[in-house]
Design a protein around this motif. Structure first.
Motif, PDB file in Angstrom:
ATOM      1  N   CYS A  99      -8.208  64.635 -64.835  1.00 41.57           N
ATOM      2  CA  CYS A  99      -8.895  63.740 -63.903  1.00 41.57           C
ATOM      3  C   CYS A  99     -10.263  63.400 -64.490  1.00 41.57           C
TER       4      CYS A  99
ATOM      5  N   TYR B 171      -5.189  59.363 -52.816  1.00 40.00           N
ATOM      6  CA  TYR B 171      -4.673  60.574 -52.169  1.00 40.00           C
ATOM      7  C   TYR B 171      -4.371  60.433 -50.676  1.00 40.00           C
TER       8      TYR B 171
ATOM      9  N   SER C 101      -9.915  66.102 -56.665  1.00 38.77           N
ATOM     10  CA  SER C 101      -8.752  65.469 -57.284  1.00 38.77           C
ATOM     11  C   SER C 101      -7.925  66.512 -58.040  1.00 38.77           C
TER      12      SER C 101
ATOM     13  N   GLN D  35       1.433  70.045 -57.880  1.00 35.75           N
ATOM     14  CA  GLN D  35       2.239  70.632 -58.960  1.00 35.75           C
ATOM     15  C   GLN D  35       3.023  71.826 -58.439  1.00 35.75           C
TER      16      GLN D  35
ATOM     17  N   GLU E  94      -4.082  67.653 -57.202  1.00 42.14           N
ATOM     18  CA  GLU E  94      -3.047  67.547 -58.233  1.00 42.14           C
ATOM     19  C   GLU E  94      -2.418  68.919 -58.524  1.00 42.14           C
TER      20      GLU E  94
ATOM     21  N   LEU F 250      -6.683  59.284 -63.329  1.00 50.30           N
ATOM     22  CA  LEU F 250      -5.858  60.343 -63.903  1.00 50.30           C
ATOM     23  C   LEU F 250      -5.463  59.846 -65.284  1.00 50.30           C
TER      24      LEU F 250
END
Lengths: 97, 304
Positions: B171, B98, B61, B69, B65, B118
């Protein structure tokens, strides 16, 4: 003067929560007046809150003056131990221990 | 800021058994030691996955993420596989998060886990009060109040993310292992990482030394005057000394663990071959040793 913490903050979590309490008590402690903090309804504290509300008092008073004038009421083992240990640690730092 | 090292698409295989022991090769397929991405897009192949643990879920995760970003596309493939690891990921909400949707219509949360979360810092305390601690209390047949010291100990992790990582989101994944009387809590952010922050004031410190400094009470990077260098030290000591549990801290190329050893907290720091983007905190609680934790919220008259 008795200040019940939860009359002034919703929760005792962040540094900002602690700053609210610091602003309420710092002048009195600096002037050598007794202040009682009641933790009624609070079970435990994170260090950020204690750092902001109580440890920061070393900026306006000595650790011994804080011990003399600050009373802690309606607290738990965790709250007591955290406050004691944080003040003791800062005092040791000031003394270069 | 981090960037993209190679302008190519990459396919990365998820390990058959995916846990803390196998995560390094997986991570290094995505990012190098400087935190730069190894490709401009990634396909993550789940066809071999058989087993995955809570730390691995948070690592995946976190990586996704992190890459998002950097505006890097990540696609999940090989999902025809219906191994226990895939079903577990499906049930904890990983593919919903996801892949756009769960793989199975009947995917549902298991009793022993909370959904992959999150958690943005402004909502972290609410998550602890409203979700995580009540869930742990229900699993352990106790009350949320009895676990208040555990709650504030975990708050130290979220405050640390807020104060040091440069990002506002972490996370979180949690699993109860009733057969071995443990709860595993994995929390990761995808920020600067602790070593980079520590080197602002101690440029000579390597990653391993940086983690030791970060958990030393009184050490502060002064990136934020709020912390006074106590949060991580309190977390480690509390879990080790009051619960006999374990805390593992991974950031950059450093790894540090805290365990109980003959009345003290034994800290072991090592270097890692593979760079971890951000910070990963794993807290392993002994559920059969929560007596001290619950006693700590009992009333006690204060004396200096």
């Amino acid at each position: 003067m008795v200040i019940r913490i939860l009359d002034h903050v919703k929760q005792c979590s962040s540094y900002e929560d602690g700053e609210v309490i610091y602003r309420l008590i710092s002048a009195s402690i600096a002037n050598g007046q007794d202040v009682s903090l009641s933790f009624s309804g609070v079970d435990a504290l994170p260090s950020a809150f204690v750092n902001a509300s109580i440890v920061r008092l070393v900026e306006v008073a000595t650790p011994s003056a804080i011990r003399q004038h600050l009373k802690i009421l309606d607290s738990t083992k965790q709250i007591n131990e955290l406050i004691r240990s944080r003040i003791a640690f800062v005092e040791a730092q000031q003394q270069g221990l | 800021m981090f960037g993209i090292k190679f302008n190519s698409a990459k396919v990365v295989q998820v390990p058959r058994r995916f846990n803390a022991n196998t995560m390094d090769k997986f991570i290094s397929s995505f990012v190098d030691e400087n935190g730069d991405a190894e490709g401009k897009s990634f396909e993550v192949d789940f066809s071999a996955l058989d087993f995955v643990d809570p730390v691995a879920i948070v690592v995946m995760s976190n990586l996704i993420e992190y890459l998002r970003q950097l505006k890097i596309k990540v696609v999940l493939i090989g999902l025809i596989n219906r191994s226990e690891g895939i079903l577990y990921l499906d049930d904890c909400g990983f593919f919903k998060q996801y892949h756009g949707a769960s793989l199975r219509a009947k995917a549902s949360l298991r009793d022993t886990t909370i959904p992959l979360q999150l958690v943005a810092n402004p909502t972290a305390v609410g998550f602890l009060y409203g979700n995580l601690i009540p869930w742990i209390a229900q699993r352990l047949h106790t009350t949320a109040i009895a676990l208040a010291t555990l709650r504030v100990t975990l708050e130290e992790v979220f405050h640390n993310i807020s104060d040091h990582s440069g990002v506002n989101v972490g996370c979180v994944f949690v699993q109860h292992f009733p057969k071995i009387d443990e709860i595993h809590i994995a929390i990761s952010d995808f920020g600067y990482g602790i070593p980079k922050n520590v080197r602002k004031v101690r440029p000579e410190a390597n990653d391993q030394e940086s983690l030791v400094l970060a958990i030393t009470e009184g050490f502060t990077t002064k990136s934020n005057v709020k912390n006074r260098g106590a949060g991580l030290a309190i977390l480690m000591n509390y879990v080790a000394l009051r619960n006999g549990g374990t805390v593992i801290l991974i950031s950059g190329r450093g790894n540090l663990s805290a365990v109980y050893d003959r009345g003290k907290t034994k800290i072991t720091a090592r270097s890692r071959e593979v760079y971890y983007p951000g910070t990963l905190v794993t807290v392993i609680l002994k559920t059969n040793a929560l007596k001290n934790v619950t006693e700590d919220v009992e009333g006690e008259e204060f004396s200096w």
